[in-house]
Design an enzyme around this catalytic site. Structure first.
Site, PDB file in Angstrom:
ATOM      1  N   LYS A   7      -4.165  16.063  -4.565  1.00 52.67           N
ATOM      2  CA  LYS A   7      -3.707  15.955  -3.169  1.00 52.67           C
ATOM      3  C   LYS A   7      -2.726  17.067  -2.811  1.00 52.67           C
ATOM      4  O   LYS A   7      -1.683  17.212  -3.454  1.00 52.67           O
ATOM      5  CB  LYS A   7      -3.061  14.581  -2.968  1.00 52.67           C
ATOM      6  CG  LYS A   7      -2.623  14.270  -1.537  1.00 52.67           C
ATOM      7  CD  LYS A   7      -2.070  12.845  -1.448  1.00 52.67           C
ATOM      8  CE  LYS A   7      -1.733  12.425  -0.036  1.00 52.67           C
ATOM      9  NZ  LYS A   7      -1.243  11.028   0.025  1.00 52.67           N
ATOM     10  N   VAL A  31      -1.121   4.043   6.099  1.00 51.37           N
ATOM     11  CA  VAL A  31      -0.160   3.082   6.640  1.00 51.37           C
ATOM     12  C   VAL A  31       0.132   3.361   8.116  1.00 51.37           C
ATOM     13  O   VAL A  31       0.582   2.480   8.834  1.00 51.37           O
ATOM     14  CB  VAL A  31       1.159   3.072   5.829  1.00 51.37           C
ATOM     15  CG1 VAL A  31       0.922   2.497   4.440  1.00 51.37           C
ATOM     16  CG2 VAL A  31       1.769   4.463   5.700  1.00 51.37           C
ATOM     17  N   GLU A  62      -7.706   6.055  -2.192  1.00 53.41           N
ATOM     18  CA  GLU A  62      -6.674   6.770  -2.960  1.00 53.41           C
ATOM     19  C   GLU A  62      -6.057   5.831  -4.007  1.00 53.41           C
ATOM     20  O   GLU A  62      -5.892   4.637  -3.743  1.00 53.41           O
ATOM     21  CB  GLU A  62      -5.605   7.202  -1.938  1.00 53.41           C
ATOM     22  CG  GLU A  62      -4.398   7.922  -2.465  1.00 53.41           C
ATOM     23  CD  GLU A  62      -3.395   8.226  -1.331  1.00 53.41           C
ATOM     24  OE1 GLU A  62      -3.527   7.669  -0.210  1.00 53.41           O
ATOM     25  OE2 GLU A  62      -2.467   9.020  -1.585  1.00 53.41           O
ATOM     26  N   CYS A  77      -5.982  11.182   1.726  1.00 51.89           N
ATOM     27  CA  CYS A  77      -5.110  10.571   2.718  1.00 51.89           C
ATOM     28  C   CYS A  77      -4.417  11.573   3.641  1.00 51.89           C
ATOM     29  O   CYS A  77      -5.041  12.151   4.497  1.00 51.89           O
ATOM     30  CB  CYS A  77      -4.116   9.643   2.031  1.00 51.89           C
ATOM     31  SG  CYS A  77      -3.624   8.298   3.142  1.00 51.89           S
TER      32      CYS A  77
HETATM   33  C1  ACM Z   1      -0.858   8.587   2.509  1.00 51.96           C
HETATM   34  O1  ACM Z   1      -1.009   9.808   2.387  1.00 51.96           O
HETATM   35  N1  ACM Z   1      -1.081   7.764   1.495  1.00 51.96           N
HETATM   36  C2  ACM Z   1      -0.428   8.018   3.784  1.00 51.96           C
END
Ligand code: ACM
Length: 260
Positions: free
Chosen positions: A108, A168, A38, A141
């Site tokens: 996203k 994370v 990402e 992500c």
């Molecule tokens: C994330 O969506 N970058 C944890």
């Protein structure tokens, strides 16, 4: 089909350095498909839209152009996260580009934590692409924590989920094994490594990028800190059979009338 991920440590605000590293690490990669993390050209930990401006690119701008060039040079499809700007809106986006020039942009859907202050929630909806003899699905992500993301892509026919990440939390790698099993698909999670600091904020990313098969086996996994390109051979056709037993079809057996 030879597929892989590039796990590396993008440097916040240092686009040129990041593009150079991507270009170098993908030299002679000998893949059909490679997935990158990402926001891999810009870094992640922004404090404001002002900081993001010069690192952003339109869907037909310099960053997609860069990936198109690498895709042609290496004769491989590439999936990568990048910072997209469309009019006045910033999106946490993912590009798919094939050597044929076919391009898809996915924005996203599920923003994580402070991303909500910086990005607009994705408005593209989930996307798939036909590539060689396979169907790819795209996710970024935090989309992982909503099983609906992987399910929607799989119901649309995706056989390989291409997942660009800056993780994370320590849960996703395990969850993606389940996403593989419950949808009978391959998944490629390309996570980043390293620590970013910006003012008083700091984040450490968890690495452990991985490729899983439709039975939930981990075909390959990187460690928590290495910068590496890892590649495996897969047969996407394996993901087409959704029979779990002779009497159980993964999708047709769903009892939608009882689901919220
Ligand atoms: C994330 O969506 N970058 C944890």
């Amino acid at each position: 089909m030879r597929v892989g991920f590039l796990q590396f440590n993008p440097q916040l605000f240092h686009e040129k350095q990041n593009l150079n590293k991507i270009s170098k690490m993908l030299q002679n990669c000998n893949t059909d498909l490679v997935v990158l993390p990402e926001l891999c050209t810009s870094g992640y930990l922004f404090k404001s839209n002002i900081e993001m401006e010069s690192l952003s690119s339109t869907a037909d701008g310099r960053i997609p152009g860069f990936f198109k060039n690498i895709s042609e040079r290496e004769n491989t499809a590439i999936v990568a996260g990048f910072l997209e700007k469309d009019e006045e809106l910033f999106f946490n986006s993912q590009i798919f580009v094939a050597p044929s020039g076919n391009q898809v942009i996915y924005r996203k859907t599920h923003l994580f934590f402070n991303e909500k202050d910086l990005f607009s929630p994705g408005n593209s909806g989930f996307k798939i692409a036909h590539y060689n003899d396979a169907i790819l699905g795209f996710m970024v992500c935090f989309d992982w924590i909503f099983p609906e993301s992987a399910r929607t892509l799989s119901l649309r026919g995706a056989e390989i989920l291409c997942h660009s990440a800056n993780l994370v939390l320590p849960f996703c790698q395990k969850a993606m094994i389940t996403r593989s099993i419950e949808n009978h698909v391959f998944t490629i999670t390309s996570n980043r490594v390293g620590t970013e600091t910006n003012g008083t904020q700091e984040l450490t990313f968890t690495g452990m990028s991985q490729i899983t098969d439709p039975s939930g086996n981990i075909l390959v996994r990187a460690d928590k800190t290495e910068e590496v390109l890892l590649v495996v051979d897969i047969d996407p056709e394996v993901a087409r059979n959704k029979m779990i037993t002779e009497k159980n079809h993964l999708f047709e057996d769903r009892r939608k009338e009882f689901y919220e």
